[in-house]
Design a protein around this motif. Sequence first.
Motif, PDB file in Angstrom:
ATOM      1  N   MET A  47     -34.865  47.628  -6.269  1.00 31.36           N
ATOM      2  CA  MET A  47     -35.399  46.539  -7.080  1.00 31.36           C
ATOM      3  C   MET A  47     -36.794  46.167  -6.587  1.00 31.36           C
ATOM      4  N   SER A  48     -37.695  45.951  -7.521  1.00 32.35           N
ATOM      5  CA  SER A  48     -39.076  45.687  -7.125  1.00 32.35           C
ATOM      6  C   SER A  48     -39.235  44.270  -6.578  1.00 32.35           C
ATOM      7  N   LYS A  49     -40.108  44.140  -5.585  1.00 30.69           N
ATOM      8  CA  LYS A  49     -40.373  42.850  -4.967  1.00 30.69           C
ATOM      9  C   LYS A  49     -41.691  42.290  -5.494  1.00 30.69           C
TER      10      LYS A  49
ATOM     11  N   ASP B 140     -43.456  47.869  -6.052  1.00 27.33           N
ATOM     12  CA  ASP B 140     -43.528  46.412  -6.007  1.00 27.33           C
ATOM     13  C   ASP B 140     -44.644  45.868  -6.904  1.00 27.33           C
ATOM     14  N   ALA B 141     -44.537  44.582  -7.229  1.00 31.22           N
ATOM     15  CA  ALA B 141     -45.534  43.903  -8.064  1.00 31.22           C
ATOM     16  C   ALA B 141     -46.429  43.056  -7.162  1.00 31.22           C
TER      17      ALA B 141
ATOM     18  N   HIS C 176     -54.351  52.245  -5.471  1.00 29.67           N
ATOM     19  CA  HIS C 176     -53.150  52.741  -4.799  1.00 29.67           C
ATOM     20  C   HIS C 176     -51.890  51.956  -5.173  1.00 29.67           C
ATOM     21  N   LEU C 177     -52.060  50.900  -5.960  1.00 25.22           N
ATOM     22  CA  LEU C 177     -50.934  50.038  -6.333  1.00 25.22           C
ATOM     23  C   LEU C 177     -50.673  50.179  -7.825  1.00 25.22           C
TER      24      LEU C 177
ATOM     25  N   ASN D 183     -48.528  48.227  -9.843  1.00 27.15           N
ATOM     26  CA  ASN D 183     -48.222  47.024 -10.620  1.00 27.15           C
ATOM     27  C   ASN D 183     -48.984  45.848 -10.020  1.00 27.15           C
ATOM     28  N   THR D 184     -50.126  45.488 -10.645  1.00 27.66           N
ATOM     29  CA  THR D 184     -50.957  44.427 -10.080  1.00 27.66           C
ATOM     30  C   THR D 184     -51.325  43.373 -11.108  1.00 27.66           C
ATOM     31  N   GLU D 185     -51.547  42.169 -10.602  1.00 28.31           N
ATOM     32  CA  GLU D 185     -51.997  41.047 -11.418  1.00 28.31           C
ATOM     33  C   GLU D 185     -53.114  40.360 -10.661  1.00 28.31           C
ATOM     34  N   ILE D 186     -54.145  39.913 -11.392  1.00 24.97           N
ATOM     35  CA  ILE D 186     -55.256  39.197 -10.765  1.00 24.97           C
ATOM     36  C   ILE D 186     -55.514  37.944 -11.607  1.00 24.97           C
TER      37      ILE D 186
END
Length: 138
Positions: free
Chosen positions: A1-3, A96-97, A113-114, A116-119
Amino acid sequence: MSKKIVLISCVSQKLSHRAKAKDLYVSTLFKLNLKYGNSLKPDAIYILSAEHGLLSLDQMIDPYERTLNNMRAPDIKEWANKVLSQLKEVTSLKGDAFTFLAGEKYRRYLLPHLSNTEIPLKGLPIGKQLKHLKELTA
């Protein structure tokens, strides 16, 4: 499960003595980022430190003067590689997010390199970030 992982950049305003990382940084921007980060109910929050790379909130550190703002691109890349290897130990880069509460210099070489990202504050100058964070944490 993603963290859910929140990454907050360090700031220049610090206490003058050794302290937990979450207490060492004393600027309003850092405190609001931490408050907002906590409100997202993440699995973990880490600080992106120009001196130490990745810091846990409770890690004891001494004040330092290093900043990415006056570092050259090759040095920032080297810093980012260190952070990525530290992140690999505690997160899944692809699974992970990640929510970045950090400026472009802190994100630039990490983002590729990631998966799932949010800014949430992307492109906002500091004053607008502060206003937005105050609204989000009110």
